[in-house]
Design a protein around this motif. Structure first.
Motif, PDB file in Angstrom:
ATOM      1  N   ASP A   5       7.758   7.927 -23.851  1.00  0.00           N
ATOM      2  CA  ASP A   5       8.221   8.777 -24.780  1.00  0.00           C
ATOM      3  C   ASP A   5       8.145   9.895 -25.336  1.00  0.00           C
ATOM      4  O   ASP A   5       6.902  10.798 -24.852  1.00  0.00           O
ATOM      5  CB  ASP A   5       8.181   7.777 -26.616  1.00  0.00           C
ATOM      6  N   ILE A   6       8.282  11.020 -26.723  1.00  0.00           N
ATOM      7  CA  ILE A   6       8.103  12.331 -26.872  1.00  0.00           C
ATOM      8  C   ILE A   6       7.288  12.550 -26.660  1.00  0.00           C
ATOM      9  O   ILE A   6       6.390  13.324 -25.981  1.00  0.00           O
ATOM     10  CB  ILE A   6       9.402  13.129 -28.025  1.00  0.00           C
ATOM     11  N   ARG A   7       6.216  11.445 -27.750  1.00  0.00           N
ATOM     12  CA  ARG A   7       5.131  11.579 -27.620  1.00  0.00           C
ATOM     13  C   ARG A   7       4.015  11.201 -26.745  1.00  0.00           C
ATOM     14  O   ARG A   7       2.990  12.172 -26.376  1.00  0.00           O
ATOM     15  CB  ARG A   7       4.642  10.929 -29.271  1.00  0.00           C
ATOM     16  N   SER A   8       4.319  10.662 -25.808  1.00  0.00           N
ATOM     17  CA  SER A   8       3.554  10.418 -24.775  1.00  0.00           C
ATOM     18  C   SER A   8       3.890  11.489 -24.197  1.00  0.00           C
ATOM     19  O   SER A   8       2.222  11.948 -23.358  1.00  0.00           O
ATOM     20  CB  SER A   8       4.135   8.976 -24.059  1.00  0.00           C
ATOM     21  N   PHE A  10       4.159  14.675 -24.619  1.00  0.00           N
ATOM     22  CA  PHE A  10       3.116  15.500 -25.307  1.00  0.00           C
ATOM     23  C   PHE A  10       1.469  15.934 -24.742  1.00  0.00           C
ATOM     24  O   PHE A  10       0.783  16.171 -24.776  1.00  0.00           O
ATOM     25  CB  PHE A  10       3.705  16.114 -27.100  1.00  0.00           C
ATOM     26  N   ARG A  11       1.117  14.638 -25.652  1.00  0.00           N
ATOM     27  CA  ARG A  11      -0.836  14.028 -24.799  1.00  0.00           C
ATOM     28  C   ARG A  11      -0.800  13.806 -22.713  1.00  0.00           C
ATOM     29  O   ARG A  11      -1.544  14.336 -23.308  1.00  0.00           O
ATOM     30  CB  ARG A  11      -0.483  12.424 -25.600  1.00  0.00           C
TER      31      ARG A  11
END
Length: 232
Positions: A5-8, A10-11
């Motif tokens: 997902d977007i958060r993953s 980014f990380r």
């Protein structure tokens, strides 16, 4: 295949920031060097020409909004004529360098300024003085050619052409573009490698993959031995 997902994402990219920066530097140097070494220098000079649909002084005293509209229409016509071979043939003998019509046509651009009875003649050449020379020659022949071909209206050159300003290569700009491309390429590599990685790294990944509860975990013997060695 892993899911993101977007958060993953980014990380993941944040954890590979060093790789992204290395690719950015490599691509920036590559783009900048290629531009500086292989893209030829070009210079642009220009001159403006005012177009009037009124030919005589008496006509100019009764100038109106309709005459300005007519002049704006003439700008489009004149722009086409000034890039015609008839005009180019008159310009060529005035130049200090031998050019063909095709070569001169590629160097000259004539366009009207929107909502104004003004044309802009722009010349791009490999030498700043030669760019100005072509501009001056175009300005000299323009009134004569336009009067002989169209037969109506009048034109007046505004100012003089200046020494050409450098327009390319723009190595710093290309270096910035290269850095952005490098980061995009690195990001794609990182994401694709992650998505194609089939190894299970966490309990949550195992639960999601097999759909069964985790009864227990085995600690890493490597970490245990390493900790004992450090403690000793």
């Amino acid at each position: 295949m892993q899911r993101l997902d977007i958060r993953s994402i980014f990380r993941l990219l944040l954890s590979r920031m060093r790789m992204l920066l290395i690719f950015a530097v490599i691509f920036a140097v590559l783009f900048g060097a290629v531009t500086y070494l292989f893209v030829p220098d070009t210079y642009a000079s220009g001159v403006s020409v005012y177009v009037s649909s009124l030919a005589s002084a008496a006509d100019k005293q009764v100038a109106s909004y309709s005459s300005l509209n007519s002049a704006e229409w003439l700008v489009l016509t004149y722009a086409e004529i000034l890039q015609n071979r008839v005009t180019l043939q008159k310009v060529l003998p005035k130049l200090s360098r031998h050019l063909t019509e095709a070569e001169l046509a590629e160097m000259v651009k004539v366009q009207g300024i929107e909502d104004a009875a003004i044309m802009r003649i722009t010349v791009t050449a490999d030498d700043p003085e030669f760019a100005r020379e072509i501009c001056d020659a175009m300005a000299q022949v323009s009134p004569e050619v336009l009067q002989s071909v169209v037969g109506v209206g009048s034109v007046k050159v505004i100012g003089k052409a200046l020494k050409g300003m450098k327009t390319s290569p723009r190595a710093p700009l290309m270096a910035v573009l290269g850095a952005l491309c490098g980061m995009v390429v690195a990001a794609l590599i990182v994401i694709l490698r992650y998505l194609n990685d089939s190894t299970i790294k966490t309990e949550s990944s195992l639960k999601e993959r097999l759909g069964v509860p985790v009864l227990g975990t085995i600690p890493s013997f490597y970490q245990t031995l390493k900790g004992e060695k450090t403690h000793a």
